[in-house]
Design a protein around this motif. Structure first.
Motif, PDB file in Angstrom:
ATOM      1  N   ASP A 114       0.794  -1.242   0.000  1.00 39.27           N
ATOM      2  CA  ASP A 114       0.000   0.000   0.000  1.00 39.27           C
ATOM      3  C   ASP A 114       0.820   1.282   0.000  1.00 39.27           C
ATOM      4  N   PHE A 115       2.019   1.252  -0.530  1.00 38.99           N
ATOM      5  CA  PHE A 115       2.813   2.466  -0.683  1.00 38.99           C
ATOM      6  C   PHE A 115       2.693   2.942  -2.127  1.00 38.99           C
ATOM      7  N   GLU A 116       2.695   4.257  -2.299  1.00 44.55           N
ATOM      8  CA  GLU A 116       2.665   4.845  -3.636  1.00 44.55           C
ATOM      9  C   GLU A 116       4.057   5.368  -3.978  1.00 44.55           C
ATOM     10  N   SER A 117       4.483   5.150  -5.195  1.00 49.01           N
ATOM     11  CA  SER A 117       5.770   5.647  -5.654  1.00 49.01           C
ATOM     12  C   SER A 117       5.713   7.172  -5.740  1.00 49.01           C
ATOM     13  N   ALA A 118       6.827   7.818  -5.412  1.00 45.21           N
ATOM     14  CA  ALA A 118       6.892   9.283  -5.452  1.00 45.21           C
ATOM     15  C   ALA A 118       8.229   9.703  -6.053  1.00 45.21           C
ATOM     16  N   ARG A 129       3.019   6.830   2.006  1.00 53.38           N
ATOM     17  CA  ARG A 129       1.615   6.678   2.336  1.00 53.38           C
ATOM     18  C   ARG A 129       1.302   7.799   3.311  1.00 53.38           C
ATOM     19  N   PRO A 130       0.058   8.015   3.693  1.00 47.75           N
ATOM     20  CA  PRO A 130      -0.296   9.261   4.382  1.00 47.75           C
ATOM     21  C   PRO A 130       0.604   9.691   5.551  1.00 47.75           C
ATOM     22  N   LYS A 131       1.084   8.792   6.383  1.00 47.87           N
ATOM     23  CA  LYS A 131       1.869   9.214   7.546  1.00 47.87           C
ATOM     24  C   LYS A 131       3.289   8.664   7.547  1.00 47.87           C
ATOM     25  N   LEU A 132       3.792   8.245   6.369  1.00 51.66           N
ATOM     26  CA  LEU A 132       5.108   7.639   6.312  1.00 51.66           C
ATOM     27  C   LEU A 132       5.731   7.802   4.925  1.00 51.66           C
ATOM     28  N   ALA A 133       7.005   8.169   4.883  1.00 54.43           N
ATOM     29  CA  ALA A 133       7.752   8.261   3.621  1.00 54.43           C
ATOM     30  C   ALA A 133       9.071   7.519   3.784  1.00 54.43           C
ATOM     31  N   ILE A 134       9.424   6.717   2.773  1.00 51.10           N
ATOM     32  CA  ILE A 134      10.665   5.951   2.791  1.00 51.10           C
ATOM     33  C   ILE A 134      11.381   6.236   1.475  1.00 51.10           C
ATOM     34  N   THR A 135      12.602   6.778   1.571  1.00 52.93           N
ATOM     35  CA  THR A 135      13.347   7.198   0.391  1.00 52.93           C
ATOM     36  C   THR A 135      14.769   6.654   0.440  1.00 52.93           C
ATOM     37  N   TRP A 136      15.211   6.076  -0.686  1.00 48.02           N
ATOM     38  CA  TRP A 136      16.598   5.625  -0.792  1.00 48.02           C
ATOM     39  C   TRP A 136      17.308   6.525  -1.788  1.00 48.02           C
ATOM     40  N   LEU A 154      19.267   5.545   3.339  1.00 48.49           N
ATOM     41  CA  LEU A 154      17.822   5.345   3.434  1.00 48.49           C
ATOM     42  C   LEU A 154      17.285   6.325   4.468  1.00 48.49           C
ATOM     43  N   LEU A 155      16.231   7.041   4.113  1.00 52.24           N
ATOM     44  CA  LEU A 155      15.591   7.980   5.029  1.00 52.24           C
ATOM     45  C   LEU A 155      14.149   7.550   5.228  1.00 52.24           C
ATOM     46  N   ILE A 156      13.786   7.355   6.494  1.00 53.78           N
ATOM     47  CA  ILE A 156      12.411   6.999   6.852  1.00 53.78           C
ATOM     48  C   ILE A 156      11.877   8.133   7.708  1.00 53.78           C
ATOM     49  N   GLN A 157      10.752   8.726   7.292  1.00 55.01           N
ATOM     50  CA  GLN A 157      10.167   9.852   8.005  1.00 55.01           C
ATOM     51  C   GLN A 157       8.681   9.637   8.195  1.00 55.01           C
ATOM     52  N   GLY A 158       8.191   9.985   9.378  1.00 52.16           N
ATOM     53  CA  GLY A 158       6.753   9.949   9.573  1.00 52.16           C
ATOM     54  C   GLY A 158       6.335   9.679  10.996  1.00 52.16           C
ATOM     55  N   LYS A 159       5.029   9.491  11.136  1.00 51.17           N
ATOM     56  CA  LYS A 159       4.422   9.216  12.432  1.00 51.17           C
ATOM     57  C   LYS A 159       3.882   7.795  12.499  1.00 51.17           C
ATOM     58  N   GLU A 160       4.061   7.037  11.447  1.00 49.86           N
ATOM     59  CA  GLU A 160       3.565   5.669  11.370  1.00 49.86           C
ATOM     60  C   GLU A 160       4.763   4.727  11.316  1.00 49.86           C
ATOM     61  N   TYR A 161       4.588   3.519  11.829  1.00 48.06           N
ATOM     62  CA  TYR A 161       5.676   2.540  11.804  1.00 48.06           C
ATOM     63  C   TYR A 161       5.379   1.448  10.806  1.00 48.06           C
ATOM     64  N   PHE A 162       6.437   0.946  10.178  1.00 51.44           N
ATOM     65  CA  PHE A 162       6.333  -0.166   9.225  1.00 51.44           C
ATOM     66  C   PHE A 162       7.519  -1.068   9.526  1.00 51.44           C
ATOM     67  N   PHE A 163       7.258  -2.241  10.059  1.00 51.63           N
ATOM     68  CA  PHE A 163       8.319  -3.159  10.445  1.00 51.63           C
ATOM     69  C   PHE A 163       8.548  -4.197   9.364  1.00 51.63           C
ATOM     70  N   LEU A 164       9.832  -4.479   9.118  1.00 49.12           N
ATOM     71  CA  LEU A 164      10.180  -5.531   8.177  1.00 49.12           C
ATOM     72  C   LEU A 164      11.559  -6.053   8.540  1.00 49.12           C
ATOM     73  N   SER A 165      11.864  -7.225   8.041  1.00 47.89           N
ATOM     74  CA  SER A 165      13.201  -7.789   8.241  1.00 47.89           C
ATOM     75  C   SER A 165      13.677  -8.369   6.931  1.00 47.89           C
TER      76      SER A 165
END
Length: 64
Positions: free
Chosen positions: A24-28, A39-46, A52-63
């Motif tokens: 559910d992430f949109e490319s930007a 996505r509305p409360k999270l941005a992930i940019t490489w 890698l920069l992760i910014q926002g108020k929402e968490y997304f966990f992965l391994s």
């Protein structure tokens, strides 16, 4: 807003790109970035620097 940074290898970044595209992430478009997903409360940019920069108020966990 919270920000986190990390250095990723190109292999790690491509794995992350595949994961984000399926969750559910949109490319930007972001200047100097290889890819960015949002996505509305999270941005992930490489960036071309490998950072890698992760910014926002929402968490997304992965391994890897």
């Amino acid at each position: 807003m919270t920000s986190h940074t990390a250095k990723l290898t190109p292999e790690q970044a491509e794995a992350l790109r595949g994961i984000l595209a399926k969750h559910d992430f949109e490319s930007a478009e972001v200047p100097h970035a290889v890819f960015s997903y949002k996505r509305p409360k999270l941005a992930i940019t490489w960036y071309k620097s490998g950072k890698l920069l992760i910014q926002g108020k929402e968490y997304f966990f992965l391994s890897f």
